[in-house]
Design a protein around this motif. Structure first.
Motif, PDB file in Angstrom:
ATOM      1  N   SER A 124       0.832  -1.208   0.000  1.00 46.84           N
ATOM      2  CA  SER A 124       0.000   0.000   0.000  1.00 46.84           C
ATOM      3  C   SER A 124       0.866   1.258   0.000  1.00 46.84           C
ATOM      4  O   SER A 124       0.561   2.240  -0.689  1.00 46.84           O
ATOM      5  N   TYR A 125       1.959   1.216   0.744  1.00 47.22           N
ATOM      6  CA  TYR A 125       2.823   2.391   0.837  1.00 47.22           C
ATOM      7  C   TYR A 125       3.514   2.683  -0.493  1.00 47.22           C
ATOM      8  O   TYR A 125       3.529   3.831  -0.955  1.00 47.22           O
ATOM      9  N   VAL A 126       4.076   1.665  -1.123  1.00 47.63           N
ATOM     10  CA  VAL A 126       4.796   1.928  -2.368  1.00 47.63           C
ATOM     11  C   VAL A 126       3.835   2.242  -3.520  1.00 47.63           C
ATOM     12  O   VAL A 126       4.231   2.882  -4.504  1.00 47.63           O
ATOM     13  N   ALA A 127       2.570   1.840  -3.397  1.00 47.76           N
ATOM     14  CA  ALA A 127       1.580   2.247  -4.395  1.00 47.76           C
ATOM     15  C   ALA A 127       1.346   3.754  -4.295  1.00 47.76           C
ATOM     16  O   ALA A 127       1.107   4.428  -5.310  1.00 47.76           O
ATOM     17  N   ARG A 128       1.417   4.282  -3.074  1.00 48.92           N
ATOM     18  CA  ARG A 128       1.241   5.724  -2.863  1.00 48.92           C
ATOM     19  C   ARG A 128       2.509   6.498  -3.198  1.00 48.92           C
ATOM     20  O   ARG A 128       2.452   7.638  -3.671  1.00 48.92           O
ATOM     21  N   LYS A 129       3.668   5.855  -2.944  1.00 50.62           N
ATOM     22  CA  LYS A 129       4.955   6.491  -3.212  1.00 50.62           C
ATOM     23  C   LYS A 129       5.826   5.534  -4.030  1.00 50.62           C
ATOM     24  O   LYS A 129       6.701   4.853  -3.484  1.00 50.62           O
ATOM     25  N   PRO A 130       5.582   5.456  -5.334  1.00 50.36           N
ATOM     26  CA  PRO A 130       6.259   4.443  -6.159  1.00 50.36           C
ATOM     27  C   PRO A 130       7.761   4.622  -6.312  1.00 50.36           C
ATOM     28  O   PRO A 130       8.432   3.727  -6.832  1.00 50.36           O
ATOM     29  N   ASP A 131       8.298   5.762  -5.849  1.00 52.41           N
ATOM     30  CA  ASP A 131       9.753   5.937  -5.905  1.00 52.41           C
ATOM     31  C   ASP A 131      10.441   5.406  -4.658  1.00 52.41           C
ATOM     32  O   ASP A 131      11.666   5.444  -4.547  1.00 52.41           O
ATOM     33  N   ARG A 132       9.655   4.889  -3.689  1.00 51.72           N
ATOM     34  CA  ARG A 132      10.211   4.374  -2.451  1.00 51.72           C
ATOM     35  C   ARG A 132      10.136   2.843  -2.413  1.00 51.72           C
ATOM     36  O   ARG A 132       9.365   2.228  -3.163  1.00 51.72           O
ATOM     37  N   LYS A 133      10.915   2.259  -1.522  1.00 58.44           N
ATOM     38  CA  LYS A 133      10.918   0.810  -1.335  1.00 58.44           C
ATOM     39  C   LYS A 133      10.833   0.496   0.153  1.00 58.44           C
ATOM     40  O   LYS A 133      11.243   1.295   0.995  1.00 58.44           O
ATOM     41  N   VAL A 134      10.312  -0.710   0.446  1.00 57.41           N
ATOM     42  CA  VAL A 134      10.166  -1.149   1.829  1.00 57.41           C
ATOM     43  C   VAL A 134      10.876  -2.479   2.017  1.00 57.41           C
ATOM     44  O   VAL A 134      10.704  -3.396   1.198  1.00 57.41           O
ATOM     45  N   LEU A 135      11.659  -2.566   3.060  1.00 63.43           N
ATOM     46  CA  LEU A 135      12.298  -3.827   3.427  1.00 63.43           C
ATOM     47  C   LEU A 135      11.421  -4.506   4.474  1.00 63.43           C
ATOM     48  O   LEU A 135      11.225  -3.969   5.571  1.00 63.43           O
ATOM     49  N   VAL A 136      10.867  -5.651   4.118  1.00 58.96           N
ATOM     50  CA  VAL A 136      10.036  -6.429   5.035  1.00 58.96           C
ATOM     51  C   VAL A 136      10.857  -7.607   5.549  1.00 58.96           C
ATOM     52  O   VAL A 136      11.442  -8.353   4.745  1.00 58.96           O
ATOM     53  N   ILE A 137      10.878  -7.767   6.854  1.00 58.25           N
ATOM     54  CA  ILE A 137      11.662  -8.826   7.492  1.00 58.25           C
ATOM     55  C   ILE A 137      10.746  -9.728   8.310  1.00 58.25           C
ATOM     56  O   ILE A 137       9.877  -9.248   9.045  1.00 58.25           O
ATOM     57  N   ALA A 138      10.925 -11.028   8.188  1.00 55.69           N
ATOM     58  CA  ALA A 138      10.281 -12.002   9.077  1.00 55.69           C
ATOM     59  C   ALA A 138      11.396 -12.833   9.695  1.00 55.69           C
ATOM     60  O   ALA A 138      12.089 -13.565   8.984  1.00 55.69           O
ATOM     61  N   SER A 139      11.587 -12.705  11.002  1.00 56.08           N
ATOM     62  CA  SER A 139      12.706 -13.391  11.652  1.00 56.08           C
ATOM     63  C   SER A 139      12.259 -13.910  13.001  1.00 56.08           C
ATOM     64  O   SER A 139      11.683 -13.169  13.803  1.00 56.08           O
ATOM     65  N   ASP A 140      12.527 -15.202  13.250  1.00 55.04           N
ATOM     66  CA  ASP A 140      12.048 -15.814  14.483  1.00 55.04           C
ATOM     67  C   ASP A 140      12.897 -17.000  14.896  1.00 55.04           C
ATOM     68  O   ASP A 140      13.556 -17.638  14.069  1.00 55.04           O
ATOM     69  N   VAL A 141      12.828 -17.296  16.197  1.00 55.06           N
ATOM     70  CA  VAL A 141      13.353 -18.532  16.765  1.00 55.06           C
ATOM     71  C   VAL A 141      12.176 -19.240  17.424  1.00 55.06           C
ATOM     72  O   VAL A 141      11.597 -18.728  18.379  1.00 55.06           O
ATOM     73  N   ALA A 142      11.789 -20.388  16.890  1.00 52.48           N
ATOM     74  CA  ALA A 142      10.696 -21.181  17.475  1.00 52.48           C
ATOM     75  C   ALA A 142      11.303 -22.122  18.501  1.00 52.48           C
ATOM     76  O   ALA A 142      12.063 -23.022  18.147  1.00 52.48           O
ATOM     77  N   ARG A 143      10.954 -21.897  19.761  1.00 57.36           N
ATOM     78  CA  ARG A 143      11.530 -22.704  20.837  1.00 57.36           C
ATOM     79  C   ARG A 143      10.406 -23.185  21.763  1.00 57.36           C
ATOM     80  O   ARG A 143       9.563 -22.401  22.183  1.00 57.36           O
ATOM     81  N   TYR A 144      10.393 -24.490  22.034  1.00 57.86           N
ATOM     82  CA  TYR A 144       9.409 -25.097  22.921  1.00 57.86           C
ATOM     83  C   TYR A 144      10.138 -25.815  24.060  1.00 57.86           C
ATOM     84  O   TYR A 144      11.323 -26.119  23.956  1.00 57.86           O
ATOM     85  N   ASP A 145       9.419 -26.097  25.128  1.00 58.55           N
ATOM     86  CA  ASP A 145      10.017 -26.832  26.227  1.00 58.55           C
ATOM     87  C   ASP A 145      10.571 -28.167  25.734  1.00 58.55           C
ATOM     88  O   ASP A 145       9.934 -28.857  24.936  1.00 58.55           O
ATOM     89  N   ARG A 146      11.737 -28.518  26.224  1.00 65.02           N
ATOM     90  CA  ARG A 146      12.329 -29.806  25.847  1.00 65.02           C
ATOM     91  C   ARG A 146      11.489 -30.950  26.401  1.00 65.02           C
ATOM     92  O   ARG A 146      10.911 -30.855  27.487  1.00 65.02           O
ATOM     93  N   ASP A 147      11.409 -32.015  25.612  1.00 67.96           N
ATOM     94  CA  ASP A 147      10.615 -33.203  25.927  1.00 67.96           C
ATOM     95  C   ASP A 147       9.110 -32.918  25.930  1.00 67.96           C
ATOM     96  O   ASP A 147       8.316 -33.710  26.448  1.00 67.96           O
TER      97      ASP A 147
END
Length: 383
Positions: A124-147
């Motif tokens: 939506s943002y770059v449609a409004r400002k087509p000369d700009r770019k957006v860096l989208v990041i998805a970063s995670d550590v999935a950790r559950y109790d052992r056993d």
């Protein structure tokens, strides 16, 4: 209508993993409970000097090196593995990537869903400002109790996407189907390092959210089921993607075609769950591993975050997309990882006192050197 979408997509996975056969031996069960039951083989393990910021920087640097940083004035960092209750992980990342100071940086949270919210906001943002770019990041550590029953669905990784008005990989469709309900299928209070969850309930609510989001997508004028060559789903474990594919096909009264989903499961089987990045790792897997050229075809994407929010949307893969992938680098990253024993996995699972510094375990350019006066210290080895 303005075309917006992915100019590039890349990912980073830590250098070590534990095989699920080691967990099966520890728990005294048949390894096929994991390899066939949930469709998983390995769990990616971050070192003590790796976290969501260092993994995000590694993933994003591939894109910056190839396309530069010109025009990027927004960083949207999606995660449910936050490192601070106030300061956004995007701000740390902004410095490591040496982005312009004239930049907005925020962090988004809604379980495994928030990267999709970030992607839609970016389009939506770059449609409004087509000369700009957006860096989208998805970063995670999935950790559950052992056993615990969730231990086999751990993992770690980061996916970076460069969103612009000149996409080269995929055009993101303007139509979405949405669904939200307030449920307690998975949650992590502030006082816990690991989540609480109801696995069976979460699976059922995931499938319900898929159907409801699909119906909303259809009511908004979306493509028909037959218009899609492939589907990518949020994948806490790869068998969930297969279940979702079957459920959606049956909902539409058509035969189940496993080939519509299998290429998108290849990487996830080797990495495990990376929460906000799981759907987009599946997309990267499809783009890298589909036998046929996908240029001009439509891909359906379903994003789910427990608690719960779901969204179904579409992407059109653009002709020539293969010239803008990082296929060889990413395959090599997965192939060159090192297996560790159960005991070494357990040692990586435990927290350490970072005020004394972190052992050098990360294979990449960026690392968490330690914590001084409650401040996280990140370093660029190339600086």
């Amino acid at each position: 209508m303005m075309t917006t979408g992915l100019e590039a997509i890349s990912f980073y996975i830590p250098r070590v993993y534990v095989g699920l056969d080691a967990l099966a031996e520890r728990q005294g069960i048949d390894p096929e409970k994991f390899s066939k039951g949930i469709g998983q083989e390995k769990i990616a393990l971050p070192g003590h000097d790796e976290d969501i910021v260092t993994m995000a920087a590694e993933a994003a640097q591939l894109i910056i090196d190839k396309y530069g940083a010109d025009g990027i004035d927004t960083v949207l960092f999606a995660t449910e593995s936050g490192i601070d209750q106030s300061k956004a992980a995007a701000v740390y990342l902004h410095r490591l990537l040496k982005l312009s100071p004239n930049c907005r940086c925020v962090e988004l949270k809604q379980a495994c869903y928030s990267a999709t919210a970030a992607l839609q906001m970016a389009c939506s943002y770059v449609a409004r400002k087509p000369d700009r770019k957006v860096l989208v990041i998805a970063s995670d550590v999935a950790r559950y109790d052992r056993d615990s029953s969730g231990e086999a669905t751990q993992g770690a990784g980061a996916v970076a996407m460069l969103v612009s008005a000149t996409p080269k990989v995929a055009e993101i469709g303007a139509i979405s189907g949405l669904f939200t309900e307030d449920i307690m299928d998975f949650w992590r209070p502030n006082n816990r390092r690991t989540p609480l969850f109801d696995g069976k309930a979460s699976t059922l609510r995931y499938l319900n959210a898929l159907v409801e989001a699909w119906r909303d997508y259809q009511s908004n004028g979306g493509l028909s089921f037959e218009d899609f060559s492939h589907f990518c789903y949020h994948i806490p474990f790869s068998r969930m993607g297969e279940k979702a594919n079957s459920h959606l096909a049956k909902t539409n009264g058509v035969p189940v075609d496993a080939q519509k989903v299998l290429p998108g499961l290849i990487y996830n089987r080797q990495v495990g769950n990376c929460y906000t990045g799981a759907l987009y790792l599946s997309l990267a897997s499809l783009l890298d591993n589909a036998e046929d050229d996908l240029g001009g075809s439509n891909v359906g994407l379903f994003s789910y975050g427990s608690g719960a929010t779901g969204e179904f949307f579409d992407a059109r893969i653009l002709p020539g997309y293969r010239d803008h992938l990082f296929t060889q680098q990413q395959r090599r990253m997965l192939e060159e990882r090192e297996s560790v024993s159960y005991d070494n996995y357990a040692a990586l699972w435990e927290e350490i006192d970072l005020s004394k510094g972190a052992p050098e375990q990360a294979r990449g350019r960026f690392r968490l050197a330690g914590v001084e006066d409650e401040k996280r210290i990140y370093v660029d080895r190339n600086a």
